[in-house]
Design an enzyme around this catalytic site. Structure first.
Site, PDB file in Angstrom:
ATOM      1  N   LYS A  24       0.878  -1.135  -0.088  1.00  0.00           N
ATOM      2  CA  LYS A  24       0.143  -0.025  -0.053  1.00  0.00           C
ATOM      3  C   LYS A  24       0.941   1.304   0.091  1.00  0.00           C
ATOM      4  O   LYS A  24       1.685   1.329   0.825  1.00  0.00           O
ATOM      5  CB  LYS A  24      -0.745   0.202   1.434  1.00  0.00           C
ATOM      6  CG  LYS A  24      -2.353  -0.493   1.195  1.00  0.00           C
ATOM      7  CD  LYS A  24      -3.063  -0.475   2.431  1.00  0.00           C
ATOM      8  CE  LYS A  24      -4.091   0.271   2.570  1.00  0.00           C
ATOM      9  NZ  LYS A  24      -4.659   0.100   3.992  1.00  0.00           N
TER      10      LYS A  24
HETATM   11  C1  E4P Z   1      -7.998   0.291   4.254  1.00  0.00           C
HETATM   12  O1  E4P Z   1      -7.394  -0.115   3.278  1.00  0.00           O
HETATM   13  C2  E4P Z   1      -7.864   1.545   5.159  1.00  0.00           C
HETATM   14  O2  E4P Z   1      -6.864   1.697   5.659  1.00  0.00           O
HETATM   15  C3  E4P Z   1      -8.933   1.632   5.872  1.00  0.00           C
HETATM   16  O3  E4P Z   1     -10.283   1.430   5.304  1.00  0.00           O
HETATM   17  C4  E4P Z   1      -9.288   3.160   6.425  1.00  0.00           C
HETATM   18  O4  E4P Z   1     -10.444   3.225   7.349  1.00  0.00           O
HETATM   19  P1  E4P Z   1     -10.829   4.348   8.377  1.00  0.00           P
HETATM   20  O5  E4P Z   1     -11.083   5.531   7.419  1.00  0.00           O
HETATM   21  O6  E4P Z   1     -12.042   3.983   9.067  1.00  0.00           O
HETATM   22  O7  E4P Z   1      -9.589   4.424   9.210  1.00  0.00           O
END
Ligand code: E4P
Length: 219
Positions: free
Chosen positions: A84
């Site tokens: 990521k």
């Molecule tokens: C997924 O890849 C993200 O890191 C995650 O969905 C972020 O979610 P949040 O906005 O609830 O922290």
């Protein structure tokens, strides 16, 4: 439609893997930090539990040079790792290079159609629009999913839309209805989505009616 769990909690992951519904995991620095302990050991255990299914692991370095080096180290942890990388112009050359070198990339923190288009052009495996965080600033996150679906289909990009930052069952519903390829769900949202009061009531009624027959052996 692929369902990923948006958690770094190994116990929860193992529990939900038994349902046969889980196609992958997304972790991030916040969820890994929440679990505590050694994050490397944890991500290795998650990758092993998932077999050949994708596990997204995020870079934590800042400069482009460091992010590139760290991305290669993360990718080498297991064959099912997806790296990521935040959708920031500083990292665009890095993202391009990683894709060219065959690294699976999930571009995270995507908040606009144009960011999504540019990252799809680079050939990343996933773009992650953050639906809930857009809703937090009064922008319709679900509408972005819809626009991204049209954009990817129109230009015939291979990139998959990974609906992220899902806060409630309605977001999950929207991700399905607007054609996201993947949705990554907090455990609480998936748990809620598995339940329906009419199913509970229906089971209770069938059970009560059946017992009126007074038989113990069937068939
Ligand atoms: C997924 O890849 C993200 O890191 C995650 O969905 C972020 O979610 P949040 O906005 O609830 O922290």
């Amino acid at each position: 439609m692929k369902i990923f769990l948006d958690t770094s909690n190994l116990a929860m992951i193992n529990t939900w893997l038994q349902t046969g519904l889980i196609d992958g995991i997304t972790t991030n620095p916040s969820t890994l930090s929440k679990e505590g302990g050694d994050p490397k050991k944890l991500v290795l255990a998650i990758c092993a539990a998932l077999g050949s299914r994708d596990v997204s692991i995020e870079v934590t370095k800042q400069s482009a040079q460091d992010v590139y080096k760290q991305a290669l180290e993360i990718a080498a942890l297991a064959p099912n790792v997806v790296v990521k990388v935040p959708c920031h112009p500083t990292y665009f050359p890095v993202i391009q290079r990683l894709v060219k070198e065959g690294v699976a990339v999930n571009v995270t923190l995507v908040f606009s159609l144009l960011q999504g288009m540019m990252m799809s052009k680079l050939g990343v495996r996933y773009i992650s629009p953050f639906v809930g965080r857009l809703d937090d600033i009064d922008v319709d996150g679900s509408e972005l999913l819809c626009e991204m679906r049209s954009m990817i289909d129109h230009y015939e990009f291979d990139t998959q839309i990974l609906a992220a930052s899902i806060r409630h069952v309605r977001h999950f519903h929207d991700a399905v209805s607007f054609g996201a390829d993947v949705v990554t769900l907090p455990v609480e949202v998936l748990e809620k989505a598995t339940q329906h009061p009419l199913t509970e009531q229906g089971i209770a009624k069938f059970n009560a009616d059946w017992h009126k027959l007074g038989i113990t052996q069937f068939p």
